[in-house]
Design an enzyme around this catalytic site. Sequence first.
Site, PDB file in Angstrom:
ATOM      1  N   LYS A  42       7.953 -49.877 -24.954  1.00 17.60           N
ATOM      2  CA  LYS A  42       9.149 -50.570 -24.507  1.00 17.60           C
ATOM      3  C   LYS A  42       9.215 -50.590 -22.991  1.00 17.60           C
ATOM      4  CE  LYS A  42      11.603 -48.361 -28.321  1.00 17.60           C
ATOM      5  NZ  LYS A  42      12.528 -47.233 -28.616  1.00 17.60           N
ATOM      6  N   GLU A  98       1.858 -53.538 -18.118  1.00 18.69           N
ATOM      7  CA  GLU A  98       2.157 -52.141 -18.451  1.00 18.69           C
ATOM      8  C   GLU A  98       3.060 -51.539 -17.374  1.00 18.69           C
ATOM      9  OE1 GLU A  98       2.799 -49.914 -20.321  1.00 18.69           O
ATOM     10  OE2 GLU A  98       0.980 -48.986 -21.117  1.00 18.69           O
ATOM     11  N   ASP A  99       3.857 -50.559 -17.769  1.00 24.03           N
ATOM     12  CA  ASP A  99       4.740 -49.912 -16.800  1.00 24.03           C
ATOM     13  C   ASP A  99       3.989 -48.903 -15.942  1.00 24.03           C
ATOM     14  OD1 ASP A  99       4.322 -48.197 -18.948  1.00 24.03           O
ATOM     15  OD2 ASP A  99       6.444 -47.809 -19.336  1.00 24.03           O
ATOM     16  N   ASP A 102      -1.265 -43.465 -16.933  1.00 24.55           N
ATOM     17  CA  ASP A 102      -1.265 -42.019 -16.744  1.00 24.55           C
ATOM     18  C   ASP A 102      -2.681 -41.533 -17.076  1.00 24.55           C
ATOM     19  OD1 ASP A 102       0.152 -39.572 -16.302  1.00 24.55           O
ATOM     20  OD2 ASP A 102       0.365 -39.298 -18.443  1.00 24.55           O
ATOM     21  N   PHE A 151       6.873 -36.936 -12.814  1.00 21.28           N
ATOM     22  CA  PHE A 151       7.418 -37.693 -13.934  1.00 21.28           C
ATOM     23  C   PHE A 151       8.549 -38.583 -13.439  1.00 21.28           C
ATOM     24  CE2 PHE A 151       9.406 -38.807 -17.865  1.00 21.28           C
ATOM     25  CZ  PHE A 151       8.313 -38.970 -18.699  1.00 21.28           C
ATOM     26  N   VAL A 152       8.398 -39.879 -13.663  1.00 25.01           N
ATOM     27  CA  VAL A 152       9.385 -40.825 -13.152  1.00 25.01           C
ATOM     28  C   VAL A 152      10.113 -41.538 -14.289  1.00 25.01           C
ATOM     29  CG1 VAL A 152       8.275 -41.216 -10.919  1.00 25.01           C
ATOM     30  CG2 VAL A 152       7.572 -42.590 -12.882  1.00 25.01           C
ATOM     31  N   ARG A 164      16.206 -45.687 -19.082  1.00 21.66           N
ATOM     32  CA  ARG A 164      15.474 -46.950 -18.905  1.00 21.66           C
ATOM     33  C   ARG A 164      16.249 -47.963 -18.068  1.00 21.66           C
ATOM     34  NH1 ARG A 164      11.020 -46.961 -22.366  1.00 21.66           N
ATOM     35  NH2 ARG A 164      11.284 -45.952 -24.401  1.00 21.66           N
TER      36      ARG A 164
HETATM   37  P1  IMP Z   1      -1.464 -42.939 -20.951  1.00 17.79           P
HETATM   38  O1  IMP Z   1      -1.967 -43.697 -19.755  1.00 17.79           O
HETATM   39  O2  IMP Z   1      -2.164 -43.302 -22.224  1.00 17.79           O
HETATM   40  O3  IMP Z   1      -1.492 -41.460 -20.711  1.00 17.79           O
HETATM   41  O4  IMP Z   1       0.041 -43.252 -21.265  1.00 17.79           O
HETATM   42  C1  IMP Z   1       0.813 -44.063 -20.510  1.00 17.79           C
HETATM   43  C2  IMP Z   1       2.186 -44.081 -21.127  1.00 17.79           C
HETATM   44  O5  IMP Z   1       2.790 -42.782 -21.007  1.00 17.79           O
HETATM   45  C3  IMP Z   1       3.075 -45.025 -20.373  1.00 17.79           C
HETATM   46  O6  IMP Z   1       3.021 -46.315 -20.921  1.00 17.79           O
HETATM   47  C4  IMP Z   1       4.426 -44.367 -20.503  1.00 17.79           C
HETATM   48  O7  IMP Z   1       5.038 -44.779 -21.705  1.00 17.79           O
HETATM   49  C5  IMP Z   1       4.113 -42.889 -20.586  1.00 17.79           C
HETATM   50  N1  IMP Z   1       4.263 -42.230 -19.264  1.00 17.79           N
HETATM   51  C6  IMP Z   1       3.302 -41.700 -18.499  1.00 17.79           C
HETATM   52  N2  IMP Z   1       3.775 -41.173 -17.357  1.00 17.79           N
HETATM   53  C7  IMP Z   1       5.113 -41.401 -17.394  1.00 17.79           C
HETATM   54  C8  IMP Z   1       6.198 -41.095 -16.472  1.00 17.79           C
HETATM   55  O8  IMP Z   1       6.042 -40.537 -15.377  1.00 17.79           O
HETATM   56  N3  IMP Z   1       7.429 -41.490 -16.873  1.00 17.79           N
HETATM   57  C9  IMP Z   1       7.673 -42.128 -18.052  1.00 17.79           C
HETATM   58  N4  IMP Z   1       6.703 -42.416 -18.923  1.00 17.79           N
HETATM   59  C10 IMP Z   1       5.429 -42.060 -18.605  1.00 17.79           C
HETATM   60 MG    MG Z   2       4.304 -47.648 -21.719  1.00 10.84          MG
END
Ligand code: IMP
Ligand code: MG
Length: 174
Positions: A42, A98-99, A102, A151-152, A164
């Site tokens: 989302k 993508e937001d 990570d 963490f943001v 959100r």
């Molecule tokens: P990854 O790259 O597979 O580890 O996961 C990325 C997802 O983890 C993002 O799409 C977010 O939903 C969540 N995520 C990672 N870091 C953060 C953060 O700092 N705040 C909020 N959600 C995060």
């Molecule tokens: Mg995401």
Amino acid sequence: MQDKIERVLISREEIQAKIAELGEQISKDYAGKNLQLICVLKGAVVFLADLMRQISVPVEIDFMAVSSYGADTKTSGIVRILKDLEGSIAHKHCLIVEDIIDSGLTLKYLKENLESRQPASVKIVTLLDKPERRRVNITPDYCGFTIPDEFVVGYGLDFAEQYRSLPDICVLAE
Ligand code: IMP
Ligand code: MG
């Protein structure tokens, strides 16, 4: 709710200025083409809504929702599709919206999954990138801001589904 916010990391004005730049670059790169935007639910919905209005080539939007398979995902990178695209992406130029990246596991899986559907191309735009936390080799084609390992929340990003709706990107208090 706001009392849990430690500080603003990226203000709404900085976000909008960056999105205007991203939109201009994307519009140049896809000139003469149609673009299929694929929003990862989302967290990326707010970014999608602003970004699409800064892109001057014709766009279509579609949505995917994915979730990690519990603890296993840390090593396997296996991701479960909760909601798939409505339409076919065959022969389309796709841009995953993508937001935040990570570990990179989600996007690596998603990109490979989409590439198996015979699209014309698949690229990635992310608003935020935390490269320090990367576990797999994936690099966004377009990135708004590189941020440190904090963490943001806000601007679509959540902690336990909260925050959100904050207009700025903020760091949560411990
Ligand atoms: P990854 O790259 O597979 O580890 O996961 C990325 C997802 O983890 C993002 O799409 C977010 O939903 C969540 N995520 C990672 N870091 C953060 C953060 O700092 N705040 C909020 N959600 C995060
Ligand atoms: Mg995401």
